[in-house]
Motif scaffolding. Structure first.
Motif, PDB file in Angstrom:
ATOM      1  N   MET A  98       0.829  -1.199   0.000  1.00 25.84           N
ATOM      2  CA  MET A  98       0.000   0.000   0.000  1.00 25.84           C
ATOM      3  C   MET A  98       0.869   1.258   0.000  1.00 25.84           C
ATOM      4  O   MET A  98       1.891   1.333   0.687  1.00 25.84           O
ATOM      5  N   PHE A 100       0.484   5.513   0.396  1.00 24.10           N
ATOM      6  CA  PHE A 100      -0.478   6.426   0.995  1.00 24.10           C
ATOM      7  C   PHE A 100      -0.473   7.781   0.314  1.00 24.10           C
ATOM      8  O   PHE A 100       0.367   8.085  -0.524  1.00 24.10           O
ATOM      9  N   LYS A 102       0.081  10.820   1.664  1.00 19.49           N
ATOM     10  CA  LYS A 102       1.280  11.580   1.983  1.00 19.49           C
ATOM     11  C   LYS A 102       2.464  10.629   1.964  1.00 19.49           C
ATOM     12  O   LYS A 102       2.379   9.544   2.539  1.00 19.49           O
ATOM     13  N   PRO A 103       3.560  11.034   1.337  1.00 21.77           N
ATOM     14  CA  PRO A 103       4.750  10.184   1.381  1.00 21.77           C
ATOM     15  C   PRO A 103       5.142   9.979   2.843  1.00 21.77           C
ATOM     16  O   PRO A 103       5.211  10.946   3.594  1.00 21.77           O
ATOM     17  N   ASN A 104       5.342   8.726   3.261  1.00 19.45           N
ATOM     18  CA  ASN A 104       5.610   8.509   4.679  1.00 19.45           C
ATOM     19  C   ASN A 104       6.743   7.521   4.939  1.00 19.45           C
ATOM     20  O   ASN A 104       6.521   6.464   5.487  1.00 19.45           O
ATOM     21  N   PRO A 105       7.971   7.892   4.515  1.00 17.07           N
ATOM     22  CA  PRO A 105       9.094   7.034   4.899  1.00 17.07           C
ATOM     23  C   PRO A 105       9.188   6.982   6.423  1.00 17.07           C
ATOM     24  O   PRO A 105       8.791   7.935   7.096  1.00 17.07           O
ATOM     25  N   PHE A 106       9.670   5.854   6.945  1.00 13.64           N
ATOM     26  CA  PHE A 106       9.726   5.731   8.397  1.00 13.64           C
ATOM     27  C   PHE A 106      10.753   6.699   8.970  1.00 13.64           C
ATOM     28  O   PHE A 106      11.872   6.785   8.472  1.00 13.64           O
ATOM     29  N   PRO A 107      10.375   7.445  10.028  1.00 12.12           N
ATOM     30  CA  PRO A 107      11.265   8.480  10.582  1.00 12.12           C
ATOM     31  C   PRO A 107      12.553   7.883  11.141  1.00 12.12           C
ATOM     32  O   PRO A 107      12.539   6.798  11.716  1.00 12.12           O
ATOM     33  N   GLN A 156      13.895  10.597   5.010  1.00 12.81           N
ATOM     34  CA  GLN A 156      13.172  11.869   5.046  1.00 12.81           C
ATOM     35  C   GLN A 156      13.959  13.014   4.449  1.00 12.81           C
ATOM     36  O   GLN A 156      13.452  14.113   4.316  1.00 12.81           O
ATOM     37  N   LEU A 158      14.938  12.998   1.431  1.00 12.41           N
ATOM     38  CA  LEU A 158      14.592  13.061   0.013  1.00 12.41           C
ATOM     39  C   LEU A 158      13.473  14.080  -0.229  1.00 12.41           C
ATOM     40  O   LEU A 158      12.794  14.501   0.688  1.00 12.41           O
ATOM     41  N   GLY A 160       9.769  15.296  -1.806  1.00 11.80           N
ATOM     42  CA  GLY A 160       8.453  14.670  -1.679  1.00 11.80           C
ATOM     43  C   GLY A 160       8.221  13.576  -2.719  1.00 11.80           C
ATOM     44  O   GLY A 160       7.793  12.470  -2.397  1.00 11.80           O
ATOM     45  N   GLN A 163      10.417  10.669  -2.040  1.00 10.39           N
ATOM     46  CA  GLN A 163       9.906   9.935  -0.880  1.00 10.39           C
ATOM     47  C   GLN A 163       8.768   9.011  -1.288  1.00 10.39           C
ATOM     48  O   GLN A 163       8.674   7.883  -0.817  1.00 10.39           O
ATOM     49  N   ARG A 170       9.425   0.451  -0.990  1.00  9.97           N
ATOM     50  CA  ARG A 170       9.233  -0.241   0.284  1.00  9.97           C
ATOM     51  C   ARG A 170       8.110  -1.282   0.173  1.00  9.97           C
ATOM     52  O   ARG A 170       8.220  -2.397   0.661  1.00  9.97           O
ATOM     53  N   ALA A 171       7.024  -0.876  -0.519  1.00 13.33           N
ATOM     54  CA  ALA A 171       5.901  -1.799  -0.666  1.00 13.33           C
ATOM     55  C   ALA A 171       6.238  -2.925  -1.645  1.00 13.33           C
ATOM     56  O   ALA A 171       5.817  -4.061  -1.463  1.00 13.33           O
ATOM     57  N   ALA A 187      -0.282  14.797  -3.071  1.00 10.32           N
ATOM     58  CA  ALA A 187       0.585  15.704  -2.301  1.00 10.32           C
ATOM     59  C   ALA A 187       1.809  16.110  -3.113  1.00 10.32           C
ATOM     60  O   ALA A 187       2.726  16.713  -2.575  1.00 10.32           O
TER      61      ALA A 187
END
Lengths: 260, 286
Positions: A98, A100, A102-107, A156, A158, A160, A163, A170-171, A187
């Motif tokens: 999946m 999303f 908003k781009p959401n690489p793990f912090p 983070q 990178l 947007g 990312q 990642r998926a 976004a």
């Protein structure tokens, strides 16, 4: 259903049967029936609040993670109902990637680790195998050339658009057979959007893509099939070219021509 | 004409209010600067090598230091921290990540209550629970400090984890990871700098606690031979020496106060620095 049985030569990957979904007392989806074909791009369109996102979140059992959310019906993936009693949502989600809104690489995690984490946490430890899968996923997400020399940098750091491609990598890393995308470009600016659209086209050879968009032009550019949702109901499911040229439903026509 | 008058009036009024806000804010911070200056002036002269290495000499005898109190404080705060840190973080994880759990509301209420429980009450509680049976000890002191520490760390961990946007969790779940792995391998590592800051700020908070230690570790004029006997601590030494009436002990108390306030200042400063360096950015948040 929208297709005459005789014309259906494509293999069905997901069959959605009588799916209804609720958030507490308010119903978000009612009686959705839909066939998603293998190696096609299916776009889910419709106005805000029509249940687009809820629908794709039902396909990987993410809907039930929201407080007070529940559903009825069946989602049959590769012959098995993912809502069967005793089926494990964790195992099911490994087969369904999946991306999303908003781009959401793990912090706090490097580019490499962001891609490798799904594999690492499902028990793969061999470095050479991880390296290979990370490189392949990043290549498939069209990001490898830009990041190959600084894989240890934070995800983070990178841009947007990068990312979002990282999130796609990642998926992809866990080898899913389906990729769900929830407004993956809303976004992003136009150039990154074009990148992602091109990527979706390329990806359909490996995975079946189901993506939500509120942009009809995007749906027309990228998808093979269109499902038009309105007020929690599936109004029309059609080939993309037919949907835009001769929609079967008057509401579809109203939506295409901007009368909503 | 009318318009320009109102414009002028509004601008001037705005400037006056702004000045007032600035002055009042300055006034609010003034006591702190005064305290810092006062403690520095009175305490700095007591700080020397002996202060850190010798135990207190009697009144009227030159030399001596607060080594036993410094060591005792370090040992008790350290023990409280070792036991309370994982406990508090897990509490925070439960409050933040399982916030819809039926128990969560009750637990949050209890934690809020225990954060505001007066520390002297916790001291009396440990006194009747442990000290009245086993006597004064460093263990009892550490236990009291730990009870103060856990809800503070829990609250701060909860607030920090709540800052992580929900779609990060969902991205982890969507990868086919069980929730506990998402928490332990993605959320906690991603916020570790901030969690760590929360922990050391709570250490600063308990390092100066006096009341609970009076009831639990009591105090000791010498180094304690084991954790099972009364143990000196910095805040209790400050308390006792400052009311002793002997000028040289009072000077020593000022030195202790200066040490404590420097410790708190150092910790606050370094956590700010740490957060500044390591804060994760959710730059795509709207």
């Amino acid at each position: 259903m929208s297709f005459k049985k005789g014309k259906m030569k494509q293999k069905t990957l997901i069959e959605v049967k009588a799916l209804s979904a609720w958030f507490k007392k308010s119903q978000a989806l009612s009686n959705i029936n839909l066939l998603i074909e293998k190696n096609k791009v299916t776009a889910i369109i419709g106005p805000s609040g029509c249940g687009k996102s809820t629908f794709i979140r039902c396909l990987n059992r993410l809907h039930e993670e929201v407080e007070g959310a529940y559903l009825k019906g069946e989602v049959i993936l590769e012959g098995k109902n993912i809502y069967d009693l005793g089926s494990d949502p964790v195992l099911i989600r490994r087969n369904i990637g999946m991306v999303f809104q908003k781009p959401n690489p793990f912090p706090g995690m490097s580019i490499y680790d962001n891609v490798a984490i799904g594999l690492k946490l499902s028990g793969i430890k061999k470095r050479s195998l991880l390296d290979e899968r990370v490189e392949r996923s990043l290549r498939n997400a069209a990001l490898w050339k830009e990041v190959k020399d600084h894989l240890s940098r934070s995800g983070q750091s990178l841009s947007g658009g990068q990312q979002q491609r990282l999130c796609i990598a990642r998926a992809l890393a866990v080898n899913p057979s389906v990729m769900l995308m929830d407004e993956p470009t809303s976004a992003l600016e136009p150039i990154s959007t074009a990148w992602i659209e091109e990527l979706i086209q390329k990806l359909k050879n490996q995975v079946t893509v189901v993506f939500v968009t509120h942009n009809m032009q995007q749906a027309a550019r990228v998808s093979d099939r269109i499902a038009f949702f309105l007020n929690g109901e599936l109004v029309e499911f059609n080939k993309t070219s037919w949907f835009f040229t001769k929609p079967k439903h008057s509401k579809s026509e109203d939506y295409i021509t901007g009368r909503f | 004409m009318r318009d320009s008058f109102y414009y002028f009036f509004r601008k001037t009024y705005n400037k006056i209010m702004l000045l007032l806000i600035f002055l009042l804010s300055l006034l609010a911070t003034l006591p702190f600067f005064y305290i810092a200056y006062f403690v520095f002036q009175k305490g700095f002269s007591a700080i020397n090598w002996d202060f850190f290495t010798k135990i207190p000499s009697g009144p009227g005898i030159a030399g001596g230091g607060l080594a036993n109190g410094i060591l005792g404080s370090a040992v008790m705060v350290g023990m409280a921290c070792l036991a309370g840190l994982p406990w508090g973080v897990f509490l925070g994880v439960f409050l933040s990540e399982y916030r819809f759990h039926p128990l969560s509301k009750l637990l949050r209420f209890v934690v809020d209550l225990s954060v505001s429980t007066p520390s002297i009450v916790i001291g009396i509680f440990i006194y009747s629970l442990l000290v009245s049976f086993f006597g004064f000890s460093a263990y009892a002191g550490a236990m009291a400090l730990m009870l103060i520490l856990i809800p503070i760390i829990g609250k701060s961990a909860e607030e920090i984890l709540k800052m992580v946007p929900n779609h990060i969790r969902e991205a982890g779940l969507a990868l086919g990871l069980p929730r506990w792995k998402v928490i332990l391998q993605i959320l906690i590592p991603g916020t570790v700098a901030m969690l760590f800051s929360g922990v050391i700020l709570s250490i600063a908070r308990i390092a100066g606690e006096t009341a609970p230690l009076l009831f639990t570790s009591l105090g000791n004029q010498f180094f304690s031979k084991s954790l099972n006997e009364p143990t000196a601590s910095l805040p209790v030494q400050i308390y006792e020496f400052s009311k002793s009436g002997f000028p040289d002990l009072e000077a020593m108390a000022w030195g202790g106060a200066f040490l404590l306030i420097s410790f708190v200042f150092f910790i606050n400063f370094s956590t700010r620095l740490l957060i500044f360096i390591r804060k994760p950015s959710y730059k795509n948040e709207f």
